[in-house]
Design a protein around this motif. Structure first.
Motif, PDB file in Angstrom:
ATOM      1  N   GLU A 141       0.852  -1.210   0.000  1.00 29.98           N
ATOM      2  CA  GLU A 141       0.000   0.000   0.000  1.00 29.98           C
ATOM      3  C   GLU A 141       0.881   1.250   0.000  1.00 29.98           C
ATOM      4  OE1 GLU A 141      -3.229   0.456  -0.129  1.00 29.98           O
ATOM      5  OE2 GLU A 141      -4.207  -1.386   0.549  1.00 29.98           O
ATOM      6  N   ALA A 142       1.945   1.216   0.825  1.00 33.47           N
ATOM      7  CA  ALA A 142       2.804   2.393   0.949  1.00 33.47           C
ATOM      8  C   ALA A 142       3.554   2.671  -0.352  1.00 33.47           C
ATOM      9  CB  ALA A 142       3.800   2.184   2.094  1.00 33.47           C
ATOM     10  N   ASN A 143       3.851   1.599  -1.118  1.00 31.58           N
ATOM     11  CA  ASN A 143       4.628   1.756  -2.358  1.00 31.58           C
ATOM     12  C   ASN A 143       3.757   1.913  -3.596  1.00 31.58           C
ATOM     13  OD1 ASN A 143       6.874   1.439  -0.860  1.00 31.58           O
ATOM     14  ND2 ASN A 143       7.280  -0.670  -1.455  1.00 31.58           N
TER      15      ASN A 143
END
Ligand code: FMN
Length: 145
Positions: A141-143
């Protein structure tokens, strides 16, 4: 009587394997697997996550039982990996990766050590592996582009 949707045969499969490709080609091959798998999984209502450490794969797939069985047959016959070990297989009450046809965020050193431990020590508790996959989704999700 109408059955609730979540009981209509949701299944999951969690396995690990060893990559059979020379390391120089592996990353490109994995990128290709992911690009092709996303629309195929979506068309079969399958969601899940793939981890690649550079030498090992860990993948969790979930969806209608017949879809998971069909993809599983392809994956088991795929010569790009071997030493396939099933950690978890069977009915699931609900999805873990409902937003992802196939969560993937490139090689992760973070999970690589944990996966090596699973291979060496065995899986005593499948929730350890699910936790690992959930942590991986947070990284994915963060990437996300
Ligand atoms: C580690 C690994 C993970 C894979 N994951 C998927 C997947 O999630 N979905 C999928 O359709 N194919 C996946 N594949 C590819 C299948 O093994 C197979 O190549 C694909 O389903 C195409 O099958 P076909 O040869 O019948 O066209 C994966 C392959 C490998 C090696």
């Amino acid at each position: 009587m109408t059955q609730p949707l979540y009981r209509s045969g949701l299944a999951g499969w969690l396995y690990a394997s060893r990559c059979a490709l020379p390391s120089a080609w592996a990353q490109r091959a994995v990128d290709d697997i992911v690009v092709k798998s996303i629309p195929r999984n979506a068309s079969l209502e399958v969601t899940g996550a793939l981890l690649f450490t550079g030498s090992r794969f860990v993948q969790f797939l979930e969806g209608p039982a017949e879809s998971v069985v069909a993809i599983r047959q392809n994956i088991l016959a795929d010569r790009r990996h071997h030493d396939i070990v099933t950690f978890l297989s069977g009915g699931r009450a609900e999805r873990i990766f409902s937003n992802w046809s196939l969560a993937y965020a490139g090689p992760s050193l973070f999970v690589a050590d944990k996966i090596e431990n699973l291979f060496h020590n065995g899986v005593h508790n499948t929730s350890e592996v699910i936790d690992l996959l959930e942590q991986f989704v947070i990284i994915a999700e963060a990437n996300k582009p």
